[in-house]
Design an enzyme around this catalytic site. Structure first.
Site, PDB file in Angstrom:
ATOM      1  CE  LYS A  50      -6.628   5.659   3.328  1.00 58.94           C
ATOM      2  NZ  LYS A  50      -5.639   5.842   4.396  1.00 58.94           N
ATOM      3  CG  ASP A  60      -5.157  -1.696   8.571  1.00 60.57           C
ATOM      4  OD1 ASP A  60      -4.574  -1.137   9.517  1.00 60.57           O
ATOM      5  OD2 ASP A  60      -5.098  -1.284   7.400  1.00 60.57           O
ATOM      6  CG  ASP A  85      -8.630  -1.333   4.830  1.00 62.09           C
ATOM      7  OD1 ASP A  85      -9.603  -0.728   5.337  1.00 62.09           O
ATOM      8  OD2 ASP A  85      -7.548  -1.478   5.422  1.00 62.09           O
ATOM      9  CG  HIS A 121      -8.632   1.481   2.212  1.00 62.80           C
ATOM     10  ND1 HIS A 121      -7.370   1.091   1.834  1.00 62.80           N
ATOM     11  CD2 HIS A 121      -8.494   1.984   3.467  1.00 62.80           C
ATOM     12  CE1 HIS A 121      -6.514   1.332   2.808  1.00 62.80           C
ATOM     13  NE2 HIS A 121      -7.180   1.873   3.810  1.00 62.80           N
ATOM     14  CD1 TRP A 144      -2.769   1.720   0.618  1.00 68.24           C
ATOM     15  CD2 TRP A 144      -1.288   2.512   2.093  1.00 68.24           C
ATOM     16  NE1 TRP A 144      -3.132   3.019   0.926  1.00 68.24           N
ATOM     17  CE2 TRP A 144      -2.233   3.527   1.820  1.00 68.24           C
ATOM     18  CE3 TRP A 144      -0.251   2.789   2.978  1.00 68.24           C
ATOM     19  CZ2 TRP A 144      -2.187   4.784   2.418  1.00 68.24           C
ATOM     20  CZ3 TRP A 144      -0.184   4.038   3.565  1.00 68.24           C
ATOM     21  CH2 TRP A 144      -1.157   5.025   3.298  1.00 68.24           C
ATOM     22  CG  ASP A 204      -9.041   4.126   6.148  1.00 71.50           C
ATOM     23  OD1 ASP A 204      -9.422   3.089   6.692  1.00 71.50           O
ATOM     24  OD2 ASP A 204      -7.865   4.330   5.794  1.00 71.50           O
ATOM     25  CD  GLU A 257      -4.568  -1.768   2.088  1.00 68.56           C
ATOM     26  OE1 GLU A 257      -5.413  -1.355   2.903  1.00 68.56           O
ATOM     27  OE2 GLU A 257      -3.408  -2.103   2.413  1.00 68.56           O
ATOM     28  CG  HIS A 270      -5.908  -4.964   5.420  1.00 67.64           C
ATOM     29  ND1 HIS A 270      -4.990  -3.957   5.214  1.00 67.64           N
ATOM     30  CD2 HIS A 270      -5.180  -6.107   5.491  1.00 67.64           C
ATOM     31  CE1 HIS A 270      -3.765  -4.467   5.164  1.00 67.64           C
ATOM     32  NE2 HIS A 270      -3.865  -5.773   5.319  1.00 67.64           N
ATOM     33  CG  ASP A 297      -7.578   2.172  10.012  1.00 67.37           C
ATOM     34  OD1 ASP A 297      -8.105   1.251   9.383  1.00 67.37           O
ATOM     35  OD2 ASP A 297      -6.721   2.917   9.519  1.00 67.37           O
TER      36      ASP A 297
END
Length: 418
Positions: free
Chosen positions: A228, A326, A259, A262, A185, A294, A226, A286, A296
Site C-alpha cells: 500500500k 475490493d 490493488d 494502492h 495485508w 484509495d 499486498e 484487487h 475503494d
C-alpha cells in the site's frame, strides 16, 4: 430466450467473425473465470468476531444506507441474492473477522471449525472461498503496527494469526476442491516521518518468514502479499511498500497482489501486469476504483478497468491471475454495489476477448500504427452489448438493468426490515 436478444447476438457474431473472432469460444472462456467477490461490502467491514470494535487500520466506510448485514446468515442471504444476478460461478473472499461461531475466540486461535458454516454454504452453492487474516480493528493493532511491531509479544500474536489463517485457507481449498488464495495485508506505518525506516521492514520480513515457514499444498492454498502507498494514520511511511512486497514475493515465490487503489494517483496497475508476469508464479488483483486516493469506490466500466481486461487477455495472463474485488460503499444499496462491480469486471474481460487482437499485433509488428489506432477505436462501437445480453440470458440472470428491479424488491422485502 427472447428472440430479439438471440437475433442481435447472431448479427454481432457475424460482425466479429469477419475479423476471425469466435464469439462462442469467447463466452466459453469467460464462463471459466471466477471473480472473488468480497464479503465486506455487505456489512461495511465490521465482521462478526468483535461486534463492538471500531473500524481501524486506515479503513473507512462512509454512508448509512439501511440494510447492512448484521449476522452471517444475513450476509450469506445477501450474497445469494447478488450471485443470482451475476453470470457465472464465482468465489467469496472472507476476512478472518467473519468467523461464524458462538465461541469467544481471538484471532490467533481461529480454526477451520469457526468457518465450517461458510464452507458448507459455499459447497452447496458451487462456490469457492478465499481468505484474509484481519490485521486491523483489534486492540493489538490500535497503534497501527502488527507484524512489524517492536513489541515481541504483540508481533507474536499477529504471526500466530497468519499461521492460523493459512490452515483455515488450506481447509477451504481441500473441502471445496478450489484453490484458496490467502492475502496478507497489514496497515503498519507511521503518520509522521520515522527515525528508522529499515528496522520495521526487517521485523516485517522476519515475521512473514516465520508465518509462511510451513509448506502447504499449493493445490489447496496460495499465499499472496499486498502493498500500500499510504493510509489514514500512515501518511508518511508504510512498512509494506510496493518495493518491499515485490522483493519479498519474488524471493519467496508468493503471489504479489496489485490493488488498483494502492499506488500514486497517476499510476495504473494495468501497466504493471505484463512486466510482473515475467517474473512471478502468479498475480492477485484487487479490482477497485480510487477517487483521488484509495477510496475503494464501486468498480465502474472505466478506462482503467477496460485496460486491465485488455492486458489480461492480450497477454494470456488469465491462467496465472486471480481476480478479486475490493470496494465498499455504505451510501448505496450494498447488494447493488456487488452486482454493479462484479458485472462490470466480467464485462471488461468479455470486451477484451472481442478485440481483433491478432490484427492489432500484426499491424504493430509491421509498423502500421495507423491501422492499430483505427481498429482500436472502431471496435469500441462494435456490438459488444448484444453479446453481453446473450451471455446473461444464457446464464439465467437478468439482462441489462432488469436486475435492478430485483434488488429494489429485495430491499423492500428484506433489507429495510432489518
Amino acid at each position: 430466450m427472447d428472440q430479439k436478444i438471440l437475433r442481435n447476438y447472431e448479427i454481432a457474431k457475424e460482425q466479429y467473425a469477419e475479423f476471425g473472432i469466435d464469439v462462442d469460444q469467447a463466452l466459453e472462456q469467460l464462463a471459466k473465470i471466477k471473480i472473488s467477490m468480497h464479503c465486506w461490502q455487505g456489512d461495511d467491514v465490521k465482521g462478526f468476531l468483535f461486534k463492538d470494535q471500531d473500524l481501524s487500520g486506515g479503513i473507512a466506510a462512509t454512508g448509512n444506507y439501511p440494510g447492512a448485514a448484521r449476522t452471517p446468515e444475513e450476509l450469506r442471504a445477501d450474497l445469494d441474492k447478488a450471485f443470482s444476478l451475476i453470470p457465472g460461478k464465482h468465489k467469496v473472499n472472507l476476512h478472518a473477522i467473519y468467523a461464524d461461531t458462538d465461541e469467544k475466540v481471538d484471532l490467533d486461535k481461529l480454526e477451520t471449525k469457526h468457518f465450517q458454516k461458510w464452507i458448507d454454504w459455499a459447497k452447496a452453492n458451487g462456490l469457492g472461498l478465499d481468505f484474509n487474516p484481519t490485521c486491523f480493528s483489534h486492540e493489538k493493532s490500535s497503534d497501527g503496527l502488527t507484524l512489524s511491531h517492536p513489541n515481541e509479544e504483540i508481533r507474536r500474536f499477529w504471526i500466530d494469526h497468519v499461521k492460523a489463517s493459512r490452515h483455515i485457507s488450506a481447509s477451504f481449498g481441500e473441502q471445496l476442491g478450489q484453490t484458496s488464495v490467502m492475502n496478507v495485508w497489514v496497515p503498519d506505518g507511521y503518520k509522521d516521518i520515522p527515525a528508522d525506516r529499515l528496522g520495521p521492514r526487517k521485523r516485517l520480513k522476519e515475521s512473514l518468514d516465520e508465518a509462511f515457514a510451513e509448506e502447504l499444498n499449493k493445490s489447496y492454498h496460495l499465499d499472496a502479499v499486498e502493498s500500500k502507498l499510504f493510509g489514514l494514520g500512515a501518511e508518511a511511511y508504510t512498512v509494506g511498500s510496493h518495493e518491499f512486497y515485490m522483493g519479498y514475493g519474488l524471493q519467496n515465490n508468493k503471489l504479489i497482489c496489485l490493488d488498483a487503489g494502492h499506488f500514486h494517483p497517476t499510476e495504473v496497475i494495468s501497466n504493471k501486469l505484463s512486466a510482473l508476469s515475467l517474473f512471478v508464479e502468479g498475480i492477485l488483483l484487487h479490482v477497485s476504483r480510487p477517487v483521488r486516493w484509495d477510496s475503494d469506490h464501486v468498480v465502474i466500466l472505466d478506462d482503467e478497468l477496460l485496460d486491465i481486461g485488455k492486458e489480461l487477455v492480450r497477454g494470456d495472463l488469465l491462467g496465472k491471475t486471480h481476480i478479486g474485488l475490493d470496494f465498499f460503499d455504505a451510501s448505496i444499496n450494498r447488494v447493488a454495489a456487488w452486482v454493479i462491480g462484479t458485472r462490470n469486471t466480467i464485462k471488461a474481460l468479455l470486451r477484451a476477448m472481442l478485440e481483433p487482437i491478432e490484427a492489432l499485433r500484426q499491424a504493430e509488428l509491421a509498423g502500421d500504427y495507423t491501422t492499430r489506432l483505427a481498429l482500436t477505436e472502431e471496435f469500441k462501437t462494435y456490438p459488444f452489448g448484444a453479446v453481453w445480453d446473450y451471455y446473461c440470458a444464457k446464464s439465467g440472470v437478468p439482462v441489462r438493468e432488469e436486475w435492478l428491479a430485483e434488488v429494489k424488491n429485495y430491499e423492500q422485502e428484506v433489507l429495510l426490515k432489518r
